[in-house]
Design a protein around this motif. Structure first.
Motif, PDB file in Angstrom:
ATOM      1  N   ARG A  21       0.834  -1.207   0.000  1.00 55.16           N
ATOM      2  CA  ARG A  21       0.000   0.000   0.000  1.00 55.16           C
ATOM      3  C   ARG A  21       0.869   1.257   0.000  1.00 55.16           C
ATOM      4  O   ARG A  21       0.576   2.236  -0.678  1.00 55.16           O
ATOM      5  CB  ARG A  21      -0.912   0.019   1.229  1.00 55.16           C
ATOM      6  N   TYR A  22       1.956   1.226   0.765  1.00 56.78           N
ATOM      7  CA  TYR A  22       2.869   2.366   0.846  1.00 56.78           C
ATOM      8  C   TYR A  22       3.505   2.624  -0.514  1.00 56.78           C
ATOM      9  O   TYR A  22       3.633   3.767  -0.948  1.00 56.78           O
ATOM     10  CB  TYR A  22       3.934   2.074   1.902  1.00 56.78           C
ATOM     11  N   GLU A  23       3.878   1.562  -1.221  1.00 55.96           N
ATOM     12  CA  GLU A  23       4.474   1.706  -2.537  1.00 55.96           C
ATOM     13  C   GLU A  23       3.469   2.298  -3.519  1.00 55.96           C
ATOM     14  O   GLU A  23       3.812   3.156  -4.338  1.00 55.96           O
ATOM     15  CB  GLU A  23       4.946   0.347  -3.037  1.00 55.96           C
ATOM     16  N   GLU A  24       2.213   1.885  -3.452  1.00 55.49           N
ATOM     17  CA  GLU A  24       1.186   2.425  -4.335  1.00 55.49           C
ATOM     18  C   GLU A  24       0.973   3.909  -4.092  1.00 55.49           C
ATOM     19  O   GLU A  24       0.687   4.666  -5.021  1.00 55.49           O
ATOM     20  CB  GLU A  24      -0.132   1.683  -4.140  1.00 55.49           C
ATOM     21  N   MET A  25       1.108   4.346  -2.851  1.00 53.73           N
ATOM     22  CA  MET A  25       0.941   5.766  -2.546  1.00 53.73           C
ATOM     23  C   MET A  25       2.114   6.589  -3.089  1.00 53.73           C
ATOM     24  O   MET A  25       1.919   7.703  -3.564  1.00 53.73           O
ATOM     25  CB  MET A  25       0.843   5.986  -1.032  1.00 53.73           C
ATOM     26  N   LEU A  26       3.328   6.050  -3.027  1.00 50.35           N
ATOM     27  CA  LEU A  26       4.510   6.810  -3.434  1.00 50.35           C
ATOM     28  C   LEU A  26       4.688   6.878  -4.936  1.00 50.35           C
ATOM     29  O   LEU A  26       5.034   7.920  -5.483  1.00 50.35           O
ATOM     30  CB  LEU A  26       5.773   6.193  -2.823  1.00 50.35           C
ATOM     31  N   LEU A  27       4.499   5.755  -5.626  1.00 50.03           N
ATOM     32  CA  LEU A  27       4.747   5.706  -7.064  1.00 50.03           C
ATOM     33  C   LEU A  27       3.517   6.164  -7.837  1.00 50.03           C
ATOM     34  O   LEU A  27       2.391   5.838  -7.478  1.00 50.03           O
ATOM     35  CB  LEU A  27       5.123   4.284  -7.490  1.00 50.03           C
ATOM     36  N   PRO A  28       3.726   6.922  -8.917  1.00 51.15           N
ATOM     37  CA  PRO A  28       2.576   7.351  -9.716  1.00 51.15           C
ATOM     38  C   PRO A  28       1.975   6.167 -10.473  1.00 51.15           C
ATOM     39  O   PRO A  28       2.658   5.201 -10.781  1.00 51.15           O
ATOM     40  CB  PRO A  28       3.175   8.365 -10.693  1.00 51.15           C
ATOM     41  N   ALA A  29       0.720   6.280 -10.776  1.00 53.13           N
ATOM     42  CA  ALA A  29       0.034   5.222 -11.523  1.00 53.13           C
ATOM     43  C   ALA A  29       0.513   5.231 -12.965  1.00 53.13           C
ATOM     44  O   ALA A  29       0.773   6.287 -13.543  1.00 53.13           O
ATOM     45  CB  ALA A  29      -1.476   5.436 -11.464  1.00 53.13           C
ATOM     46  N   GLU A  30       0.624   4.060 -13.562  1.00 52.14           N
ATOM     47  CA  GLU A  30       1.050   3.963 -14.955  1.00 52.14           C
ATOM     48  C   GLU A  30      -0.105   4.352 -15.867  1.00 52.14           C
ATOM     49  O   GLU A  30      -1.252   3.986 -15.641  1.00 52.14           O
ATOM     50  CB  GLU A  30       1.491   2.540 -15.266  1.00 52.14           C
TER      51      GLU A  30
END
Length: 50
Positions: A21-30
């Motif tokens: 979940r933390y990674e999804e918050m930090l990285l922009p969506a493709e």
């Protein structure tokens, strides 16, 4: 000791899910392939004579 052996996998799963979940918050969506902001670069290959 048995209690620790039962709780450890559950805690590890929680940590892995939280990191996801933390990674999804930090990285922009493709973006989908059809919505590119810039056109593709031209090919560097020389045209072949037919």
């Amino acid at each position: 000791m048995e209690l620790l052996a039962m709780i450890t996998p559950v805690l590890m799963l929680g940590v892995v899910l939280a990191l996801g979940r933390y990674e999804e918050m930090l990285l922009p969506a493709e973006k989908p392939a059809g919505e590119e902001a810039t056109p593709p670069a031209p090919s560097l290959a020389r045209p072949t004579a037919e």
